[in-house]
Design a protein around this motif. Structure first.
Motif, mmCIF file in Angstrom:
data_model
loop_
_atom_site.group_PDB
_atom_site.id
_atom_site.type_symbol
_atom_site.label_atom_id
_atom_site.label_comp_id
_atom_site.label_asym_id
_atom_site.label_seq_id
_atom_site.Cartn_x
_atom_site.Cartn_y
_atom_site.Cartn_z
ATOM 1 N N LYS A 159 0.704 -1.403 -0.207
ATOM 2 C CA LYS A 159 0.131 -0.724 0.257
ATOM 3 C C LYS A 159 0.857 1.626 -0.025
ATOM 4 N N PRO A 160 0.547 1.965 -0.509
ATOM 5 C CA PRO A 160 1.098 3.463 -0.947
ATOM 6 C C PRO A 160 2.069 3.880 0.553
ATOM 7 N N TYR A 161 3.195 4.512 0.594
ATOM 8 C CA TYR A 161 3.736 5.329 2.371
ATOM 9 C C TYR A 161 3.798 6.785 1.733
ATOM 10 N N ASP A 162 2.980 7.258 2.909
ATOM 11 C CA ASP A 162 3.327 8.570 2.722
ATOM 12 C C ASP A 162 4.253 9.209 3.267
ATOM 13 N N GLY A 163 5.578 8.907 2.507
ATOM 14 C CA GLY A 163 6.887 9.316 3.298
ATOM 15 C C GLY A 163 8.012 9.259 2.556
ATOM 16 N N ASP A 164 9.046 9.868 2.589
ATOM 17 C CA ASP A 164 10.560 9.821 1.871
ATOM 18 C C ASP A 164 10.949 8.184 1.944
ATOM 19 N N CYS A 165 12.133 8.112 0.872
ATOM 20 C CA CYS A 165 12.221 6.347 1.157
ATOM 21 C C CYS A 165 13.828 6.938 0.544
ATOM 22 N N ILE A 166 14.637 6.154 0.828
ATOM 23 C CA ILE A 166 16.130 5.722 0.065
ATOM 24 C C ILE A 166 16.386 5.332 0.032
ATOM 25 N N PHE A 167 16.195 4.655 -2.008
ATOM 26 C CA PHE A 167 16.660 3.902 -2.714
ATOM 27 C C PHE A 167 18.317 3.213 -2.754
ATOM 28 N N LEU A 168 19.149 2.304 -2.005
ATOM 29 C CA LEU A 168 20.927 2.234 -2.686
ATOM 30 C C LEU A 168 20.341 0.933 -4.117
ATOM 31 N N ARG A 169 20.601 1.158 -4.825
ATOM 32 C CA ARG A 169 20.620 0.732 -5.615
ATOM 33 C C ARG A 169 22.541 -0.510 -5.882
ATOM 34 N N ALA A 170 22.656 -1.276 -6.072
ATOM 35 C CA ALA A 170 23.320 -1.772 -7.061
ATOM 36 C C ALA A 170 23.785 -1.105 -8.031
ATOM 37 N N ALA A 171 25.422 -0.860 -8.617
ATOM 38 C CA ALA A 171 24.664 -0.295 -10.274
ATOM 39 C C ALA A 171 25.700 -0.984 -10.940
ATOM 40 N N HIS A 172 25.644 -2.401 -11.015
ATOM 41 C CA HIS A 172 25.644 -3.628 -11.827
ATOM 42 C C HIS A 172 24.631 -4.127 -11.739
ATOM 43 N N ASN A 173 23.315 -3.709 -12.290
ATOM 44 C CA ASN A 173 22.235 -4.492 -12.521
ATOM 45 C C ASN A 173 21.653 -5.621 -12.470
ATOM 46 N N ILE A 174 20.846 -5.902 -12.994
ATOM 47 C CA ILE A 174 20.606 -7.584 -13.106
ATOM 48 C C ILE A 174 21.322 -7.813 -14.653
ATOM 49 N N GLU A 175 20.937 -7.329 -15.302
ATOM 50 C CA GLU A 175 21.614 -7.795 -16.889
ATOM 51 C C GLU A 175 23.121 -7.799 -16.624
ATOM 52 N N ALA A 176 23.222 -6.687 -15.546
ATOM 53 C CA ALA A 176 24.895 -6.992 -15.608
ATOM 54 C C ALA A 176 26.083 -8.349 -15.018
ATOM 55 N N HIS A 177 24.223 -8.702 -14.488
ATOM 56 C CA HIS A 177 25.471 -9.792 -13.309
ATOM 57 C C HIS A 177 26.239 -10.669 -13.796
ATOM 58 N N GLU A 178 25.777 -11.287 -15.253
ATOM 59 C CA GLU A 178 26.337 -12.411 -15.301
ATOM 60 C C GLU A 178 28.195 -11.869 -16.244
ATOM 61 N N ASN A 179 28.396 -10.254 -16.168
ATOM 62 C CA ASN A 179 29.951 -10.208 -16.182
ATOM 63 C C ASN A 179 30.876 -10.244 -15.111
ATOM 64 N N ASP A 180 30.382 -10.278 -13.453
ATOM 65 C CA ASP A 180 31.418 -10.041 -12.877
ATOM 66 C C ASP A 180 30.131 -11.600 -11.998
ATOM 67 N N ASP A 181 29.044 -12.271 -11.619
ATOM 68 C CA ASP A 181 28.848 -13.624 -10.297
ATOM 69 C C ASP A 181 28.286 -14.337 -11.147
#
Length: 276
Positions: A185-207
């Protein structure tokens, strides 16, 4: 994370001064004589009880990685509805429940191996046979083989045994089911989102573990479309629910962002919000 353990945060915690308190919430069902919970709402309610046993009232600062981010979101949403002050909601590389719609039994086990191995640095060659033969093996055979890999990697305490791994896997299964059934459900507040720079398409290169997982589903068109959708969504779906969301990239992939050297960058970004 999905298996409910806290080991993945070990390197991260080391980057903070000992005067900075952290409290971890381990999933019910991992310890003996406890039962896994089967819904995000039930989990959030139980964790709030635990949080309030340490700090009865806000302000609260809640952080979660991977599935832990989904729980952090629901915990904070509930606390805010209860008129508690929320200082910080931070999600670390967490995708929304929408992206869990395709998980079948075989997928769940392979992803369990992938996540457990990835977070604990287990070499992909040791899990190759398990991943390739997963569909033909019984659950007992799968877990026995995986336990042998874990023993060789020597990553768990001496107290851990096959029974422990079985409990962790049962927690993982319940968690995936809970996520599939959860409708944020919606959250009426701020959210900090930290995302891995090597996203899901790049995983095969280093994982390499990711490559094994991807090969198991390369013929599934729906899965490939879902992977592409995740890769192209900077907020991994959370912009649909949060009032304001502030995103930052962290070096590494979903697993390596929590290990040296990338974990130092992750820690610095967290510190920036803990001590603005």
């Amino acid at each position: 994370p999905g298996d409910g353990q806290l080991f993945c945060y070990t390197d991260l915690i080391k980057e903070f001064d000992k005067t900075q308190p952290f409290y971890g919430l381990q999933a019910y069902g991992i310890e003996k004589n406890t039962t896994p919970l089967d819904s995000i709402e039930k989990m959030a309610a139980k964790y709030i009880e635990a949080i309030r046993s340490v700090q009865p009232a806000g302000p609260y600062r809640i952080l979660g990685f991977s599935m832990g981010g989904i729980l952090a979101y629901e915990i904070v949403r509930y606390l805010k509805q209860a008129n508690e002050k929320i200082e910080l909601l931070m999600l670390i590389d967490t995708i929304t429940p929408h992206f869990f719609s395709l998980h079948d039994e075989n997928y769940i086990f392979i992803n369990f191996v992938r996540e457990f191995a990835g977070l604990n640095g287990i070499d992909n060659n040791s899990v190759l046979t398990i991943v390739q033969d997963a569909e033909a093996l019984s659950e007992e055979q799968r877990l026995n083989l995986f336990w042998q890999c874990i023993q060789k990697a020597n990553i768990l305490s001496k107290e851990a045994d096959l029974e422990y791994l079985c409990r962790v896997y049962q927690v993982y299964q319940k968690n995936i089911l809970a996520i599939k059934n959860y409708k944020p459900k919606p959250y009426d507040g701020d959210c900090i989102f930290l995302r891995a720079a090597h996203n899901i398409e790049a995983h095969e290169n280093d994982d390499p573990v990711w490559e094994l997982w991807a090969k198991a589903f390369e013929a599934n068109e729906k899965t490939q479309n879902l992977i592409s959708e995740i890769a192209n969504n900077k907020m991994l779906g959370w912009d649909k629910y949060c009032n304001k969301i502030y995103a930052h990239d962290v070096p590494g992939n979903h697993f390596t962002m929590l290990r040296p050297p990338h974990v130092k960058v992750l820690a610095e970004k967290i510190k920036n919000y803990l001590n603005p």
